[in-house]
Design a protein around this motif. Sequence first.
Motif, PDB file in Angstrom:
ATOM      1  N   ILE A 140       8.242   8.876   5.507  1.00 31.33           N
ATOM      2  CA  ILE A 140       8.256  10.218   6.113  1.00 31.33           C
ATOM      3  C   ILE A 140       8.811  10.135   7.524  1.00 31.33           C
ATOM      4  O   ILE A 140       9.637  10.965   7.944  1.00 31.33           O
ATOM      5  N   THR A 141       8.365   9.124   8.271  1.00 34.66           N
ATOM      6  CA  THR A 141       8.878   8.927   9.627  1.00 34.66           C
ATOM      7  C   THR A 141      10.388   8.688   9.595  1.00 34.66           C
ATOM      8  O   THR A 141      11.131   9.212  10.428  1.00 34.66           O
ATOM      9  N   LEU A 142      10.832   7.916   8.623  1.00 39.28           N
ATOM     10  CA  LEU A 142      12.253   7.608   8.493  1.00 39.28           C
ATOM     11  C   LEU A 142      13.073   8.862   8.207  1.00 39.28           C
ATOM     12  O   LEU A 142      14.115   9.087   8.830  1.00 39.28           O
ATOM     13  N   LEU A 143      12.606   9.689   7.277  1.00 39.47           N
ATOM     14  CA  LEU A 143      13.356  10.893   6.908  1.00 39.47           C
ATOM     15  C   LEU A 143      13.419  11.892   8.063  1.00 39.47           C
ATOM     16  O   LEU A 143      14.456  12.533   8.282  1.00 39.47           O
ATOM     17  N   ILE A 144      12.331  12.047   8.789  1.00 37.03           N
ATOM     18  CA  ILE A 144      12.349  12.944   9.950  1.00 37.03           C
ATOM     19  C   ILE A 144      13.310  12.417  11.007  1.00 37.03           C
ATOM     20  O   ILE A 144      14.066  13.173  11.628  1.00 37.03           O
ATOM     21  N   GLY A 145      13.299  11.100  11.207  1.00 32.91           N
ATOM     22  CA  GLY A 145      14.242  10.511  12.164  1.00 32.91           C
ATOM     23  C   GLY A 145      15.679  10.742  11.750  1.00 32.91           C
ATOM     24  O   GLY A 145      16.549  10.997  12.597  1.00 32.91           O
ATOM     25  N   LEU A 146      15.937  10.673  10.452  1.00 37.01           N
ATOM     26  CA  LEU A 146      17.285  10.920   9.953  1.00 37.01           C
ATOM     27  C   LEU A 146      17.699  12.365  10.226  1.00 37.01           C
ATOM     28  O   LEU A 146      18.838  12.638  10.631  1.00 37.01           O
ATOM     29  N   THR A 171       0.848  -1.200   0.000  1.00 42.87           N
ATOM     30  CA  THR A 171       0.000   0.000   0.000  1.00 42.87           C
ATOM     31  C   THR A 171       0.881   1.247   0.000  1.00 42.87           C
ATOM     32  O   THR A 171       1.784   1.389   0.835  1.00 42.87           O
ATOM     33  N   VAL A 172       0.623   2.131  -0.933  1.00 42.33           N
ATOM     34  CA  VAL A 172       1.431   3.340  -1.079  1.00 42.33           C
ATOM     35  C   VAL A 172       1.317   4.214   0.161  1.00 42.33           C
ATOM     36  O   VAL A 172       2.306   4.797   0.619  1.00 42.33           O
ATOM     37  N   ARG A 173       0.126   4.289   0.728  1.00 46.45           N
ATOM     38  CA  ARG A 173      -0.072   5.176   1.882  1.00 46.45           C
ATOM     39  C   ARG A 173       0.762   4.734   3.069  1.00 46.45           C
ATOM     40  O   ARG A 173       1.413   5.553   3.725  1.00 46.45           O
ATOM     41  N   LEU A 174       0.770   3.437   3.341  1.00 48.00           N
ATOM     42  CA  LEU A 174       1.534   2.939   4.483  1.00 48.00           C
ATOM     43  C   LEU A 174       3.045   3.098   4.240  1.00 48.00           C
ATOM     44  O   LEU A 174       3.794   3.466   5.154  1.00 48.00           O
ATOM     45  N   VAL A 175       3.462   2.853   3.010  1.00 51.28           N
ATOM     46  CA  VAL A 175       4.870   3.056   2.669  1.00 51.28           C
ATOM     47  C   VAL A 175       5.259   4.517   2.839  1.00 51.28           C
ATOM     48  O   VAL A 175       6.320   4.846   3.376  1.00 51.28           O
ATOM     49  N   VAL A 185      13.978   1.846   9.623  1.00 51.14           N
ATOM     50  CA  VAL A 185      12.830   1.381   8.858  1.00 51.14           C
ATOM     51  C   VAL A 185      12.294   0.066   9.415  1.00 51.14           C
ATOM     52  O   VAL A 185      11.122  -0.281   9.215  1.00 51.14           O
ATOM     53  N   ASP A 186      13.137  -0.672  10.149  1.00 52.31           N
ATOM     54  CA  ASP A 186      12.705  -1.933  10.750  1.00 52.31           C
ATOM     55  C   ASP A 186      11.525  -1.713  11.685  1.00 52.31           C
ATOM     56  O   ASP A 186      10.544  -2.480  11.677  1.00 52.31           O
ATOM     57  N   PHE A 187      11.591  -0.656  12.491  1.00 50.76           N
ATOM     58  CA  PHE A 187      10.502  -0.382  13.433  1.00 50.76           C
ATOM     59  C   PHE A 187       9.209  -0.064  12.691  1.00 50.76           C
ATOM     60  O   PHE A 187       8.121  -0.501  13.073  1.00 50.76           O
ATOM     61  N   GLY A 188       9.349   0.709  11.610  1.00 52.88           N
ATOM     62  CA  GLY A 188       8.157   1.051  10.830  1.00 52.88           C
ATOM     63  C   GLY A 188       7.525  -0.172  10.193  1.00 52.88           C
ATOM     64  O   GLY A 188       6.286  -0.282  10.111  1.00 52.88           O
ATOM     65  N   ILE A 189       8.326  -1.109   9.719  1.00 49.81           N
ATOM     66  CA  ILE A 189       7.782  -2.330   9.111  1.00 49.81           C
ATOM     67  C   ILE A 189       7.035  -3.158  10.145  1.00 49.81           C
ATOM     68  O   ILE A 189       5.930  -3.656   9.886  1.00 49.81           O
ATOM     69  N   ALA A 220       0.213   9.033  14.766  1.00 54.92           N
ATOM     70  CA  ALA A 220      -0.502  10.274  14.471  1.00 54.92           C
ATOM     71  C   ALA A 220      -0.679  10.443  12.966  1.00 54.92           C
ATOM     72  O   ALA A 220      -1.765  10.835  12.487  1.00 54.92           O
ATOM     73  N   LEU A 221       0.354  10.138  12.199  1.00 57.14           N
ATOM     74  CA  LEU A 221       0.282  10.267  10.744  1.00 57.14           C
ATOM     75  C   LEU A 221      -0.683   9.236  10.157  1.00 57.14           C
ATOM     76  O   LEU A 221      -1.435   9.538   9.214  1.00 57.14           O
ATOM     77  N   LEU A 222      -0.704   8.034  10.721  1.00 60.33           N
ATOM     78  CA  LEU A 222      -1.656   7.019  10.252  1.00 60.33           C
ATOM     79  C   LEU A 222      -3.090   7.400  10.598  1.00 60.33           C
ATOM     80  O   LEU A 222      -4.025   7.020   9.888  1.00 60.33           O
TER      81      LEU A 222
END
Length: 885
Positions: free
Chosen positions: A319-325, A310-314, A355-359, A436-438
């Motif tokens: 976005i979470t990954l880039l902000i964390g970076l 799903t594009v939305r979940l990806v 990204v592991d946490f997000g998956i 929150a984003l979801l």
Amino acid sequence: MSRLSLIVCLAEISRRILFLVVNGAQRQAHAVVAGIVLVTVPLFIYTATHLSLDTDTSHMLDPSLPYRQLSQEFDQAFPALNDLIVAVIESDSAYVAEDLADRFSQALHRYPHLFQSIYQPGHGPFFDRHGFLYLDTDTLWTVYERLTEAEPFLGTLAHDPSLRGLFTALEQALDHELEPSQQNLLATLFDKIAQAIEDQLAHRPSKPFWREELFGDLQESDGIYRRFVLVKPYLDHTTLEVGGEPLHVMRALARDFSTQGQSPHRARIRLTGSVALANDELGSLPKSAGLATGLSFVLVCLILFWGLGTVRLVGVILITLLIGLAWTAAFTALAIGHLNVISVTFPVLFIGLGVDFGIQLGMRYREERESGLDHQTALTQAVLGVGGALTLAATAAAISFFSFIPTGYKGLAELGLIAGAGMYIALFLNLVFMPALLTLFPIHPSPRPRRDEIIWQAAVWLVGHRRLTLAFTGGMLLAVVFILPRVEFDFNPIHLKDPNLESVATFLDLLNDGQMSPYTASVLAPNLTQAQALAERLKALPEVDKVATLASFVPQNQEEKLAILEEMNLVLYPLTLASASLPPPTQLEQQEAFERFHRQLRHFAPSHLTAPLRRSKTHLLLALDRLTAAPTWPEPALQELQQRLLTDLRYNLTRLQRLLTAEPVTLEDLPQELRERYLAPDGRARVEIFPAEDLSDNHALRRFVSAIRAVAPRVTDTPILLLEGGRVVVRACIQATIFTLSSAMLVVVLALGRWRDAMLVFVPLFMAIVITLASTVILHVPLNLANIVAIPLLFGLGLAFGIYLVLRKRSGLDFVKLFHSSTPRAVIFSALTTMVSFGTLAFSSHRGTASIGILLTIALSSALFCTLVALPALLAELETRTNAA
């Protein structure tokens, strides 16, 4: 309160905290997202303005280490010896090499703002005058004999250094009775002239030969003459190209000088030395790090789309990954202020781990939605279901990174601090920002829930063949255990560099030349007298080829050599006074001298000719005939021939005249440029020790250092820095591994509450360590200064795989339901993203960085195999026995 009750209480508290966090994130979704985005903007600006780059590799290790303090003391005593660019001038002609080195050095002096000092070892006015005194006595007698035989010939040329003088001298030689040695000399000259004519007619470059004919091949090595120019530039350690403009200028000049003159392919200038090596190595990092980060991000995106569907979940995960970076980079700027050559790779680490946490959260959320739950309930259950596992995994990974902080390997300690903090930043954002984003962009359940038939069928097979699987795994481990004693550690950083780079290739060439090894050791003695005494003891070691102090540059047997030079002056007296006393010849005079010699040579046929002279005469006659038949005869042909034959004659005659004026040499006579490399201003003296073996062999290097330390414990310089630096890195990794193992074991046991469950997490990890070490032998990828970090890091990274499976199994699922859940799939895709992220490092042009990528990919692949093969089989066997009981 019992230990079990305490653990249950803590687990309940953590669930309440997670519930409050996810509930608050959902209710205040807009505020949470806006607040985090607004905080990210100034953090990004702060990073851009405050985060610098430190490329000084001397800062990578703890300066308080004893061997580092010795090195710093030596560098302070002899600052001219460190941070050098070494220009290696090579030619098959001694004259060309010397001339090129002189012109190159003169050109560098036009840039005083770039270069602190420029030095040519063994050259300058002092050595131009006293060079003969540095030859051994036998060699000096050989030079004397050569010059004595050539004296009549050289006298004519000294008065008339032109084609007229050359052919006149040859014509006179043919008129005299010649001794066999003189005939051999004449034969050599005939061959040289004939070769020059043939080169001219074939439009090939010609090799100057007068230096070799006058003085012999005294310094030739494998047919190549080498001269050196040692340059100390002003450095800029705030950029990756530490050599910067000085190296650019030197390389531009090297290209220009190497392609000038008649013999471009017979002479070249190459640059090496610590600055050039570091510049080439560090200069590749932006491209390599950028390539690895970009490729890692692209591949992670592809795997996410494949796994999540799903594009939305990806999009939410990315976005979470880039902000964390961005937050991790800001933390780096605030806590450390700079990146080093190792910590510059932290974006790749963060992408792979963050990204592991997000998956895990994203797949669990989708599983709950597909089970029929509404968005709010599904998200809450997902956070409650994986929050504990994510916290435990983040803690284990952070411990593995933080374990490097107390070690002496500062470069890796800084990376450990950054990456460890990044794990908690990623955890916070995945438990707060991502929910929150979801909430703002919820996903819709799939009408047909996804079933992973391949995973399920593999699980069924493992259950049915669990004992066979365990036996196979045990047998494989038993086999590879016998390989472990062959695991090697390569501490030499030159082996991590690209051998195709000019600086590396040149360095390796010098290393392979036993007379010019850059791997010399040095001892700082209190004074020159003690330095000489120490040198005598060191010379007796079989591992030592020779030892040099400042006193070594006072020539030996001067009285005997000066007597030889006095005799040479008597024999060559006309030559020492000679200068070009005749006016330059006209074109007609040149041609007439040529034709007279040509005619005389044709009729020259005495009965006592030696075989070499007879062959050379025929050779030269054929060449002269071809030249006179050429379309360019006579004027252009004769002008070019004079250039080819006599270019270096006047230079070498002048050089000979200076060499014959040598006087006795004392310590006080030695030039300042040499003195400052062996005698410090405070009187301390350097003892330079040359190895007898090739130190590119690590075993030879160890023998060399050990032998010297037995005599001089305070030895320093490159071999010691290499050996001790390697030991520091190994010691740091052992310390980090022990700390990681003990701390992670304690955290996992406390979190899980049962030793058996903790061992289930650690057993596949231990198996992966053994397989990884064995693979370094099987695949011929030895542990080195860079990739050795894979071992302690694997403890933190690999633990996450087992944690996810064991905790999901403990949630009440039986073995069948466990492999029908999203957890195995999430583990697989988390592992894939992590391996892909680290694997991109393998594409780095920097061999050290590439070796990290290769070994970490092997390590994580091994951990995944053991977790998804050995662990399920073990879980199934334990479950079967529990049910049977």
